[in-house]
Each structure stands twice: as C-alpha cells, then as structure tokens.
Design an enzyme around this catalytic site. Sequence first.
Site, PDB file in Angstrom:
ATOM      1  N   ALA A  70      15.040  -1.336   3.770  1.00  3.53           N
ATOM      2  CA  ALA A  70      15.959  -0.194   3.787  1.00  3.53           C
ATOM      3  C   ALA A  70      15.256   1.042   3.257  1.00  3.53           C
ATOM      4  O   ALA A  70      14.317   0.952   2.461  1.00  3.53           O
ATOM      5  CB  ALA A  70      17.198  -0.505   2.947  1.00  3.53           C
ATOM      6  N   ASP A  71      15.738   2.185   3.700  1.00  4.52           N
ATOM      7  CA  ASP A  71      15.255   3.456   3.178  1.00  4.52           C
ATOM      8  C   ASP A  71      16.403   4.453   3.203  1.00  4.52           C
ATOM      9  O   ASP A  71      17.159   4.507   4.173  1.00  4.52           O
ATOM     10  CB  ASP A  71      14.079   3.987   3.998  1.00  4.52           C
ATOM     11  CG  ASP A  71      13.373   5.113   3.268  1.00  4.52           C
ATOM     12  OD1 ASP A  71      12.666   4.804   2.284  1.00  4.52           O
ATOM     13  OD2 ASP A  71      13.561   6.279   3.642  1.00  4.52           O
ATOM     14  N   THR A  72      16.528   5.214   2.121  1.00  7.36           N
ATOM     15  CA  THR A  72      17.620   6.178   1.981  1.00  7.36           C
ATOM     16  C   THR A  72      17.059   7.569   1.749  1.00  7.36           C
ATOM     17  O   THR A  72      16.123   7.741   0.966  1.00  7.36           O
ATOM     18  CB  THR A  72      18.535   5.784   0.798  1.00  7.36           C
ATOM     19  OG1 THR A  72      19.063   4.476   1.032  1.00  7.36           O
ATOM     20  CG2 THR A  72      19.691   6.767   0.641  1.00  7.36           C
ATOM     21  N   GLY A 107      18.658   3.899   6.522  1.00  9.07           N
ATOM     22  CA  GLY A 107      18.257   3.040   7.616  1.00  9.07           C
ATOM     23  C   GLY A 107      18.027   1.652   7.054  1.00  9.07           C
ATOM     24  O   GLY A 107      17.524   1.503   5.938  1.00  9.07           O
TER      25      GLY A 107
END
Length: 193
Positions: A70-72, A107
């Site tokens: 995940a990446d924010t 994502g």
Amino acid sequence: MKNSSIVLASASPRRSELLESAGIQFRVVPADINEEPLPGEEPVDHVQRLAEGKARAAAELAEGRFFLGADTIVLCDGEIMGKPKDAVDAERMLKKLSGVPHEVVTGFAIYDRERKGAVVEAVRTKVFFKHLRDEEIRDYVATGCPFDKAGAYAIQGGAAHMVRKIEGSYTNVVGLPLCEVVDALRVIGALGN
C-alpha cells in the site's frame, strides 16, 4: 479470517493495526522501493504503482502466497504530499491544508504468487480541515507525530481535532482502506471464503 499466507509489505504500525482489527492473520515483511514519482505520473497511478512494487518486492523476500502493498499520499491543489522531510516541510504542508479540502489517496495491491498477478486498486477520501492557527501547527509539529505520515498528519491521533469532516473511507485516511482491502482479499481467495 485467518490465513498465514498473507504478507503485509509495510512497516506501518497503523496498517498492521487495521488488518488486526479485521481479524486477519498476516506476517510483516517491509519492502523498500524507490518512491519518487515518474515524470508526468498521475497521483492515482503513482500510488498504485508503488503499492504493486512493494507487494512484488516483498514476494522476492519472503515465503507466502498473497502479498499486500500500500501507499498513501495527500493531494492538495495539485501537490502530491508524501511524508514531510523535516519540521519546516511539515509546517508548510499543514499551512497549505489549513482551511481547505484535500484528498487522501491510497493505492493497494495484492500480489498472488501462485497466479503471478495482482489486484490493484486506489481509494480516495476527501478531508476538510478547519483553519489552523500558526501556534497549533507549531505545537503539533513539535510532538513529532507528523514525520512518518503523508500530509504530515494522523487523523487517528493528535490531528483529529483539525478535521471538520471527511467524505469517504476513514480507514483510508489512516493508511489502508479496510473495507476494500478485505473485499479484495476475499475475492481472490486469500481469506478462504
């Protein structure tokens, strides 16, 4: 929702806490990749690419079948805000977010080693900050909380009082859109039902 073949490709304690709250059994294998945006890359494409990159990188490091990356980021007036570089950068970010709506975009990717493919999604949440006084910003930055968070704030922590309202997933703002992640894990068979 127990399955020891799920690997979380993140060192984020918030992401671990969210998965634990859903009763999901997993192991943590952080994956370190280059997180710089590509020239002209759209924000959603950026977080999805990084999420999948982290999931695939973790698959190179560990046993298991399903790898969750995940990446924010925070988006405000066209600027992609990741984690602040230092206190000055954190103050700059918070001043920019003060009194204006912004988006938190996460994502996530679930790489299935057996099928050699990934489910990749992005979730957007609109966040509305109140107007922040300079003193409030300085005091919050002095706590040290902003430095490992996209946009320099944690909605579940000391910045909760800064948020007037949100539209969308609360857990997305924390760092992992739990409803969507659990649904995706279930659809690809990672949860066994």
